[in-house]
Design a protein around this motif. Structure first.
Motif, PDB file in Angstrom:
ATOM      1  N   THR A 152      12.883  40.446 -56.021  1.00 44.42           N
ATOM      2  CA  THR A 152      12.991  39.349 -55.053  1.00 44.42           C
ATOM      3  C   THR A 152      13.926  38.243 -55.535  1.00 44.42           C
ATOM      4  O   THR A 152      14.217  37.320 -54.779  1.00 44.42           O
ATOM      5  N   LEU A 153      14.380  38.317 -56.790  1.00 43.71           N
ATOM      6  CA  LEU A 153      15.258  37.280 -57.331  1.00 43.71           C
ATOM      7  C   LEU A 153      16.685  37.488 -56.838  1.00 43.71           C
ATOM      8  O   LEU A 153      17.127  38.621 -56.628  1.00 43.71           O
ATOM      9  N   LYS A 154      17.407  36.404 -56.679  1.00 45.06           N
ATOM     10  CA  LYS A 154      18.801  36.514 -56.243  1.00 45.06           C
ATOM     11  C   LYS A 154      19.641  37.220 -57.290  1.00 45.06           C
ATOM     12  O   LYS A 154      20.529  38.007 -56.959  1.00 45.06           O
ATOM     13  N   VAL A 155      19.381  36.913 -58.558  1.00 42.74           N
ATOM     14  CA  VAL A 155      20.040  37.614 -59.662  1.00 42.74           C
ATOM     15  C   VAL A 155      19.040  37.727 -60.813  1.00 42.74           C
ATOM     16  O   VAL A 155      18.086  36.950 -60.886  1.00 42.74           O
ATOM     17  N   VAL A 156      19.282  38.673 -61.696  1.00 41.40           N
ATOM     18  CA  VAL A 156      18.567  38.732 -62.970  1.00 41.40           C
ATOM     19  C   VAL A 156      19.599  38.420 -64.047  1.00 41.40           C
ATOM     20  O   VAL A 156      20.488  39.225 -64.325  1.00 41.40           O
ATOM     21  N   HIS A 157      19.495  37.245 -64.605  1.00 42.61           N
ATOM     22  CA  HIS A 157      20.475  36.816 -65.605  1.00 42.61           C
ATOM     23  C   HIS A 157      20.334  37.694 -66.852  1.00 42.61           C
ATOM     24  O   HIS A 157      19.213  37.978 -67.289  1.00 42.61           O
ATOM     25  N   PRO A 158      21.452  38.128 -67.440  1.00 41.79           N
ATOM     26  CA  PRO A 158      21.350  39.000 -68.619  1.00 41.79           C
ATOM     27  C   PRO A 158      20.614  38.364 -69.792  1.00 41.79           C
ATOM     28  O   PRO A 158      19.945  39.060 -70.556  1.00 41.79           O
ATOM     29  N   TRP A 159      20.710  37.040 -69.936  1.00 42.56           N
ATOM     30  CA  TRP A 159      19.966  36.388 -71.026  1.00 42.56           C
ATOM     31  C   TRP A 159      18.464  36.519 -70.801  1.00 42.56           C
ATOM     32  O   TRP A 159      17.708  36.703 -71.754  1.00 42.56           O
ATOM     33  N   LEU A 160      18.032  36.399 -69.539  1.00 44.67           N
ATOM     34  CA  LEU A 160      16.613  36.547 -69.211  1.00 44.67           C
ATOM     35  C   LEU A 160      16.149  37.962 -69.525  1.00 44.67           C
ATOM     36  O   LEU A 160      15.072  38.161 -70.111  1.00 44.67           O
ATOM     37  N   LYS A 161      16.950  38.934 -69.166  1.00 50.50           N
ATOM     38  CA  LYS A 161      16.607  40.337 -69.433  1.00 50.50           C
ATOM     39  C   LYS A 161      16.482  40.582 -70.936  1.00 50.50           C
ATOM     40  O   LYS A 161      15.545  41.237 -71.403  1.00 50.50           O
ATOM     41  N   GLU A 162      17.426  40.041 -71.700  1.00 47.51           N
ATOM     42  CA  GLU A 162      17.392  40.218 -73.156  1.00 47.51           C
ATOM     43  C   GLU A 162      16.180  39.518 -73.774  1.00 47.51           C
ATOM     44  O   GLU A 162      15.537  40.050 -74.677  1.00 47.51           O
ATOM     45  N   ALA A 163      15.869  38.316 -73.269  1.00 47.73           N
ATOM     46  CA  ALA A 163      14.694  37.593 -73.766  1.00 47.73           C
ATOM     47  C   ALA A 163      13.416  38.357 -73.432  1.00 47.73           C
ATOM     48  O   ALA A 163      12.493  38.451 -74.258  1.00 47.73           O
ATOM     49  N   TYR A 164      13.351  38.907 -72.228  1.00 43.85           N
ATOM     50  CA  TYR A 164      12.190  39.691 -71.820  1.00 43.85           C
ATOM     51  C   TYR A 164      11.978  40.874 -72.761  1.00 43.85           C
ATOM     52  O   TYR A 164      10.872  41.102 -73.270  1.00 43.85           O
ATOM     53  N   GLU A 165      13.043  41.624 -72.993  1.00 38.61           N
ATOM     54  CA  GLU A 165      12.923  42.826 -73.822  1.00 38.61           C
ATOM     55  C   GLU A 165      12.544  42.480 -75.256  1.00 38.61           C
ATOM     56  O   GLU A 165      11.708  43.161 -75.871  1.00 38.61           O
ATOM     57  N   GLU A 166      13.128  41.420 -75.791  1.00 41.29           N
ATOM     58  CA  GLU A 166      12.833  41.027 -77.162  1.00 41.29           C
ATOM     59  C   GLU A 166      11.406  40.491 -77.299  1.00 41.29           C
ATOM     60  O   GLU A 166      10.661  40.891 -78.196  1.00 41.29           O
ATOM     61  N   LEU A 167      11.018  39.576 -76.419  1.00 42.28           N
ATOM     62  CA  LEU A 167       9.691  38.968 -76.522  1.00 42.28           C
ATOM     63  C   LEU A 167       8.588  39.966 -76.212  1.00 42.28           C
ATOM     64  O   LEU A 167       7.506  39.896 -76.802  1.00 42.28           O
ATOM     65  N   LYS A 168       8.860  40.887 -75.312  1.00 38.73           N
ATOM     66  CA  LYS A 168       7.853  41.906 -75.005  1.00 38.73           C
ATOM     67  C   LYS A 168       7.484  42.684 -76.269  1.00 38.73           C
ATOM     68  O   LYS A 168       6.315  42.912 -76.561  1.00 38.73           O
ATOM     69  N   GLY A 169       8.502  43.022 -77.040  1.00 39.41           N
ATOM     70  CA  GLY A 169       8.247  43.749 -78.289  1.00 39.41           C
ATOM     71  C   GLY A 169       7.450  42.941 -79.288  1.00 39.41           C
ATOM     72  O   GLY A 169       6.582  43.471 -79.993  1.00 39.41           O
ATOM     73  N   LYS A 170       7.704  41.630 -79.335  1.00 38.21           N
ATOM     74  CA  LYS A 170       7.010  40.770 -80.295  1.00 38.21           C
ATOM     75  C   LYS A 170       5.588  40.452 -79.827  1.00 38.21           C
ATOM     76  O   LYS A 170       4.623  40.495 -80.606  1.00 38.21           O
ATOM     77  N   VAL A 171       5.451  40.097 -78.558  1.00 38.55           N
ATOM     78  CA  VAL A 171       4.162  39.650 -78.034  1.00 38.55           C
ATOM     79  C   VAL A 171       3.145  40.789 -77.981  1.00 38.55           C
ATOM     80  O   VAL A 171       1.951  40.577 -78.255  1.00 38.55           O
ATOM     81  N   MET A 172       3.593  41.964 -77.653  1.00 38.38           N
ATOM     82  CA  MET A 172       2.671  43.068 -77.480  1.00 38.38           C
ATOM     83  C   MET A 172       2.051  43.539 -78.795  1.00 38.38           C
ATOM     84  O   MET A 172       1.007  44.204 -78.801  1.00 38.38           O
ATOM     85  N   VAL A 173       2.669  43.220 -79.921  1.00 37.29           N
ATOM     86  CA  VAL A 173       2.131  43.670 -81.203  1.00 37.29           C
ATOM     87  C   VAL A 173       1.318  42.581 -81.890  1.00 37.29           C
ATOM     88  O   VAL A 173       0.811  42.771 -82.987  1.00 37.29           O
ATOM     89  N   GLN A 174       1.196  41.426 -81.241  1.00 42.52           N
ATOM     90  CA  GLN A 174       0.452  40.306 -81.851  1.00 42.52           C
ATOM     91  C   GLN A 174      -0.910  40.123 -81.176  1.00 42.52           C
ATOM     92  O   GLN A 174      -1.070  40.413 -80.028  1.00 42.52           O
TER      93      GLN A 174
END
Length: 204
Positions: free
Chosen positions: A182-204
C-alpha cells in the motif's frame, strides 16, 4: 537558496530558539512545535538507553527543518544542494526531506557532529548499519508524530522499545513492511534496515 531562507531570521545563537525562529519565519510554526517535541522525546529515550542525550535532542530539533520546502520543490532543491536523488525519492519527494534536513543542519546551523547529521539524514527510513543515535531519533519521531490521534503502530512500538531502540525501530519498520503493497514506494534504505534489524531482533 539557503541564504534567502535566513535573510529575515534574527538568529540568537541559541540553537533551539533559532530553529523555532527559522521555521516560524518560513511559515512552518506547526513543524517548529513538532521538532521541539521530537527533541524532548529523543532526549528521554536517549537517557533510558545511555545514548548521548544532548546529541539526540539536537537531532530531534533539526530533523524536519526542510519542511520549509514544499514537496514539489524538494527534488530540485536536493539537486541544487548536490544530494543524490534515488528513483524512489523522485517518485515520492516527501521522503527526501531527511537528506535535505541533514544538508541544512550542516549549512545553516553549522552542525559538524557527523553522528547528529547522519541521524537527521535517515530519520524517516533508517538505514543499514544504523547507530544507537539513529535509532533513538527514528523512534522518537514516530512516538511524537505530527498527526492527530494515536498512531496505529504505537502500542507495539512502545512494547518493543522496552527491550531496545533497535527493537522499537524494527516494530515500526515491520508495521510498514507488512503494508508495503500500500506504500507509494519502498525506500531501499528502509528495506535494508528491515532485513538487518530482523536478523538482530529475532535472535534476541
Amino acid at each position: 537558496m539557503l541564504k534567502q531562507l535566513t535573510r529575515d531570521v534574527p538568529f540568537t545563537g541559541n540553537l533551539k530558539s533559532d530553529i523555532r525562529l527559522f521555521l516560524t519565519a518560513n511559515n512552518c510554526p506547526k513543524t517548529a512545535g513538532h521538532c521541539i517535541d521530537v527533541g524532548n522525546e529523543a532526549r528521554r529515550v536517549a537517557i533510558l538507553f545511555h545514548a548521548d542525550a544532548d546529541a539526540a535532542e539536537t537531532a530531534g530539533w533539526l530533523h524536519d527543518i526542510s519542511a520549509v520546502f514544499p514537496n514539489h520543490e524538494r527534488i530540485a532543491v536536493a539537486r541544487e544542494l548536490e544530494i543524490e536523488v534515488l528513483p524512489e525519492e523522485e517518485a515520492f519527494p516527501m521522503i527526501i526531506h531527511q537528506k535535505i534536513s541533514k544538508a541544512m543542519a550542516r549549512d545553516i546551523f553549522r552542525i559538524t557532529d557527523t553522528e547528529i547529521l547522519d541521524a537527521v539524514g535517515c530519520h524517516t527510513t533508517l538505514r543499514r548499519g544504523s547507530t544507537l543515535l539513529d535509532q533513538v531519533l527514528f523512534v522518537a519521531d514516530k512516538i511524537a508524530w505530527d498527526q492527530s490521534g494515536e498512531p496505529p503502530y504505537i502500542r507495539e512500538l512502545l512494547r518493543s522499545l522496552d527491550k531496545s531502540p533497535a527493537h522499537g525501530a524494527f516494530a515500526y519498520i515491520n508495521y510498514l513492511w507488512e503494508r508495503r503493497e500500500t506504500l507509494k514506494v519502498v525506500h531501499p534504505w528502509l528495506k535494508e534496515a528491515y532485513e538487518e534489524l530482523k536478523g538482530k531482533v529475532m535472535v534476541q
